[in-house]
Scaffold this motif. Sequence first.
Motif, PDB file in Angstrom:
ATOM      1  N   UNK A  71       0.816  -1.213   0.000  1.00 18.43           N
ATOM      2  CA  UNK A  71       0.000   0.000   0.000  1.00 18.43           C
ATOM      3  C   UNK A  71       0.847   1.260   0.000  1.00 18.43           C
ATOM      4  N   UNK A  72       1.932   1.247   0.737  1.00 15.86           N
ATOM      5  CA  UNK A  72       2.807   2.415   0.760  1.00 15.86           C
ATOM      6  C   UNK A  72       3.495   2.642  -0.565  1.00 15.86           C
ATOM      7  N   UNK A  73       3.946   1.581  -1.196  1.00 20.71           N
ATOM      8  CA  UNK A  73       4.620   1.722  -2.480  1.00 20.71           C
ATOM      9  C   UNK A  73       3.651   2.126  -3.585  1.00 20.71           C
ATOM     10  N   UNK A  74       2.477   1.531  -3.603  1.00 17.49           N
ATOM     11  CA  UNK A  74       1.536   1.846  -4.674  1.00 17.49           C
ATOM     12  C   UNK A  74       0.936   3.233  -4.516  1.00 17.49           C
ATOM     13  N   UNK A  75       0.731   3.684  -3.273  1.00 18.64           N
ATOM     14  CA  UNK A  75       0.169   5.024  -3.105  1.00 18.64           C
ATOM     15  C   UNK A  75       1.192   6.089  -3.478  1.00 18.64           C
ATOM     16  N   UNK A  76       2.468   5.836  -3.199  1.00 18.13           N
ATOM     17  CA  UNK A  76       3.497   6.806  -3.585  1.00 18.13           C
ATOM     18  C   UNK A  76       3.623   6.863  -5.093  1.00 18.13           C
ATOM     19  N   UNK A  77       3.544   5.736  -5.758  1.00 18.00           N
ATOM     20  CA  UNK A  77       3.634   5.717  -7.211  1.00 18.00           C
ATOM     21  C   UNK A  77       2.383   6.305  -7.843  1.00 18.00           C
TER      22      UNK A  77
END
Length: 94
Positions: A62-68
Motif C-alpha cells: 500500500x505504501x509503495x503503490x500510493x506513492x507511485x
Amino acid sequence: MDMDLDSALRRLAEQPLHPRLAELEGDVMRLIAAEQRAGSGVTLRAGMLAAVGAVVLGVLGGGLSSAAATAQMPTLTPFGPATPLAPSTLLAFQ
C-alpha cells in the motif's frame, strides 16, 4: 434403466443394519478430537504467521503503490480542465 425409487428405498429399509454401525459415530468423534489435539498448536502458529505476513505485505504494498499513484496521476477536479475520466474525454477516442 427404469427403477422405482420408492420400492428401492423400501427394500433398503427392510435390510438389517450392520453390527458396527452403532459404534461408528463414537469412533469418528474420537478421531476428530485426536486430530484437533494434535494439530491445534501448529494451526494457531501458522495462522498467526500468515496474519502478520499479510499485514506486513499490505502495508508495504500500500505504501509503495500510493506513492507511485500520487506521482503519476494528476489531481482530479470535478469542474476544472484536468478531468481525464470525464465521459466526453473517454468517448472522444472511439
